[in-house]
Motif scaffolding. Structure first.
Motif, PDB file in Angstrom:
ATOM      1  N   ILE A   5       0.846  -1.184   0.000  1.00  0.00           N
ATOM      2  CA  ILE A   5       0.000   0.000   0.000  1.00  0.00           C
ATOM      3  C   ILE A   5       0.886   1.240   0.000  1.00  0.00           C
ATOM      4  O   ILE A   5       1.906   1.281   0.681  1.00  0.00           O
ATOM      5  N   ARG A   7       0.311   5.615   0.142  1.00  0.00           N
ATOM      6  CA  ARG A   7      -0.663   6.686   0.325  1.00  0.00           C
ATOM      7  C   ARG A   7       0.028   8.039   0.205  1.00  0.00           C
ATOM      8  O   ARG A   7       1.182   8.188   0.611  1.00  0.00           O
ATOM      9  N   ARG A   9      -1.147  12.051   1.241  1.00  0.00           N
ATOM     10  CA  ARG A   9      -2.221  12.795   1.897  1.00  0.00           C
ATOM     11  C   ARG A   9      -2.020  14.291   1.706  1.00  0.00           C
ATOM     12  O   ARG A   9      -0.900  14.771   1.574  1.00  0.00           O
ATOM     13  N   ALA A  55       4.606   2.365  -4.446  1.00  0.00           N
ATOM     14  CA  ALA A  55       3.956   1.116  -4.044  1.00  0.00           C
ATOM     15  C   ALA A  55       4.721  -0.091  -4.587  1.00  0.00           C
ATOM     16  O   ALA A  55       4.819  -1.129  -3.919  1.00  0.00           O
ATOM     17  N   HIS A 108      -6.657  12.745  -0.572  1.00  0.00           N
ATOM     18  CA  HIS A 108      -5.883  11.643  -0.015  1.00  0.00           C
ATOM     19  C   HIS A 108      -5.999  10.513  -1.034  1.00  0.00           C
ATOM     20  O   HIS A 108      -7.095  10.016  -1.283  1.00  0.00           O
ATOM     21  N   THR A 110      -4.857   6.662  -2.325  1.00  0.00           N
ATOM     22  CA  THR A 110      -4.340   5.375  -1.868  1.00  0.00           C
ATOM     23  C   THR A 110      -4.277   4.409  -3.042  1.00  0.00           C
ATOM     24  O   THR A 110      -5.242   4.306  -3.802  1.00  0.00           O
ATOM     25  N   VAL A 112      -3.228   0.306  -3.898  1.00  0.00           N
ATOM     26  CA  VAL A 112      -2.910  -1.016  -3.365  1.00  0.00           C
ATOM     27  C   VAL A 112      -2.464  -1.893  -4.531  1.00  0.00           C
ATOM     28  O   VAL A 112      -3.221  -2.085  -5.490  1.00  0.00           O
TER      29      VAL A 112
END
Length: 131
Positions: A5, A7, A9, A55, A108, A110, A112
């Motif tokens: 993962i 991220r 922000r 990632a 934000h 994200t 995966v």
């Protein structure tokens, strides 16, 4: 199976614009997603490119830590989503002493990445069949 993962922000891209770019890469191979993002004209594609690249690096570190073999060609974008971050409120002067509010939205994001579950799902089916 390796799952990683990444991220970011409070990035200064509106969520609506970022979601358009994220929709381009969902379900794609990670290397293909990088190629798509590299040539996408939207301004949100650059931070999302960096995020996918991060990632991929996270997946490599996680696989090395666990002693697993990881081929970066196997990684795919399992999930990617954009949430709304804080909104910066600014004011612009208008006529007759009034003030006009400007909302600078943040996101934000994200991403995966995962490897396919081919071997593990086959093993799980044989266990269920033997019970």
């Amino acid at each position: 199976m390796v799952e990683s993962i990444a991220r970011v922000r409070h990035i200064r891209v509106t969520p609506q614009k970022a979601r358009r770019v994220v929709a381009l890469i969902k379900g794609k191979q990670a290397a293909e997603a990088l190629a798509i993002l590299k040539f996408a004209q939207q301004s949100a594609s650059e931070p999302i490119y960096k995020l996918v690249h991060s990632a991929m690096a996270n997946a490599q570190v996680k696989a090395d830590r666990d002693g697993e073999y990881l081929d970066e060609q196997d990684l795919y974008v399992k999930n990617a989503f954009v949430d709304e971050g804080t909104t910066l409120k600014r004011f612009q002067p208008r006529a007759q002493g009034r003030a006009f509010q400007i909302k600078k939205r943040t996101s934000h994001i994200t991403v995966v990445l995962a490897t396919p579950e081919v071997a593990e799902t086959a093993g799980a089916k044989t266990k269920k069949a033997s019970k």
